[in-house]
Motif scaffolding. Sequence first.
Motif, short mmCIF file in Angstrom:
data_model
loop_
_atom_site.label_atom_id
_atom_site.label_comp_id
_atom_site.label_asym_id
_atom_site.label_seq_id
_atom_site.Cartn_x
_atom_site.Cartn_y
_atom_site.Cartn_z
N UNK A 1 8.32 67.04 53.57
CA UNK A 1 8.15 65.61 53.29
C UNK A 1 7.43 64.90 54.43
N UNK A 2 6.72 63.83 54.08
CA UNK A 2 6.09 63.00 55.11
C UNK A 2 4.95 63.66 55.84
N UNK A 3 4.18 64.50 55.15
CA UNK A 3 3.02 65.16 55.75
C UNK A 3 3.41 66.01 56.96
N UNK A 4 4.43 66.83 56.76
CA UNK A 4 4.91 67.73 57.81
C UNK A 4 4.76 69.18 57.38
N UNK A 5 4.85 70.08 58.36
CA UNK A 5 4.83 71.52 58.10
C UNK A 5 6.02 72.17 58.78
N UNK A 6 6.69 73.04 58.05
CA UNK A 6 7.81 73.80 58.59
C UNK A 6 7.29 75.20 58.91
N UNK A 7 7.41 75.62 60.17
CA UNK A 7 6.78 76.85 60.64
C UNK A 7 7.83 77.74 61.33
N UNK A 8 7.87 79.01 60.93
CA UNK A 8 8.76 79.97 61.57
C UNK A 8 7.97 80.85 62.53
N UNK A 9 8.52 81.06 63.72
CA UNK A 9 7.93 81.97 64.71
C UNK A 9 8.99 82.99 65.12
N UNK A 10 8.80 84.20 64.64
CA UNK A 10 9.79 85.25 64.84
C UNK A 10 10.11 85.50 66.31
#
Length: 500
Positions: A244-253
């Motif tokens: 939401x709200x022009x965001x990105x959810x990013x995972x870094x192992x």
Amino acid sequence: MNDCKSRKLSRISAKKSKSQVWNFVSAPALHPMKVTLNVNKPGTAPGLIFVAPYTSYEATMIGQTGSLIMDQAGNPVWFRPLDSIYTQNSDFRVQSFNSQPVLTMWQGTISGTQSADPNLPAGDPEPGAYFQIINQHYNVIKKITAQKGYTADVHEFTITKRNTALFTAVKQVPADLTEYGGPEDGYFDNYSIQEVDLMTGELLFLWNVLAHVNPADSMISASSAIDSNNIWDCFHVNSVEEGPGNTLLISMRNMWAIYNIDKETGNIIWQLGGNQSDFALELDAEFSWQHDARHRSGNRISLFDDACCASSSSRPDGPARGLILQLDFQNMIAYLDRTYYHDPLLFVPSQGNLQKLPNGNQFVGWGQESYLSEFAYDGNTEEDPSVNFLYDMQFPNQNLSYRAFKNEWVGLPPYPPRIAVEMLCESALIYASWNGSTETAAWQVLAGSACDSLRPVISCAPRTGFETKIKVHWEGPYFQVNALNSNGQIIGTSRVICTR
């Protein structure tokens, strides 16, 4: 071991491998792996299963690599094999493009599958990789490569509602790593998040990880670079999702962390986990080496918690699990919400995913371990993993799939059904198949003494798996099959074959 015994064991091994592979009379070029169902209880969600089988360099691949759709009984529905075991697909699933269902996947060579001494960190894509979009007729309609010197990465390719592609990409950046404890003539294994217009190919967005995340926070020592051509895989980005709200959810192992970023500014809004976490994590909510971070309703995050198995870890290895966390933004605390453990427990060194199904069930691909499973929403615990454990499929040997998905899919092949005939004494065995057809419910068999005078000799033989075997008391010599849908309508016609 004497030569006689060695040859005997080789024959036994070859026979066992052959028994774990599908072989079809009507489709002799297709050899997908056979799977085993360990659990199959009521309550599973409808849909087909999507995997992309491959294996590591030192393991024996059972069947062909490629992209495979199966029904819940483990029967192949569509299989597209690749030319070499050193080429792989990953992230194979159903998405929507221009309001139409499509198949998407990555294709290339994964480092560590082609050599005992890979030139890149394990799991990296070799140069030349790309993403592809395939329509319901199994035609490739788009091929997409990464830009700005990056290579299309195995981990993520998502089509947005704007018909753009959001994906991960990687390249090696020269750097002096001595300040981190690595080699002077080293490289960062740097990742980017890219967004491309699928109609024009224009690069719309690029987020450079190295510009925003401190490599010093990595859980992987920089000295590990000496084992991979001086390349330090400090980040290892493995998922990205719009929020939401022009965001990105990013995972870094390799950071043990999930980041929420502002897409407009590129700034990190908050970090969950890792050395600079903005949240305190309850003991049961801690995770490590994670994959597949996704937004859930009610300020929750889901992920696949590998919890295993890097030697540099200061935390003891734990069993893998699907994990849903509740985020308390007022107090900045992450709480355990749900867990999904395999029965028996699995220790998963890499890969994996957790998918929410339309009925609320949860679907887990176990990555480097050769399983996929389905759970009722309430989940289970490490102490009692059999609870809500509805479905479990096991691949042969050390075959694996980076992710596994369950999706609804209608496949409409543009090519005709396949037929093969084996003549018996005063009868014939007809073998019929149609690779990728989800609408075939039954087969009609036609036969005749001339190719232009065929008539039905079997009006409706129910489809049984990928290939249906039908016995007819007719000597032909000309035969043909029609594919019938559930209404008895002809939806496909094979070529006519002559057995003389």
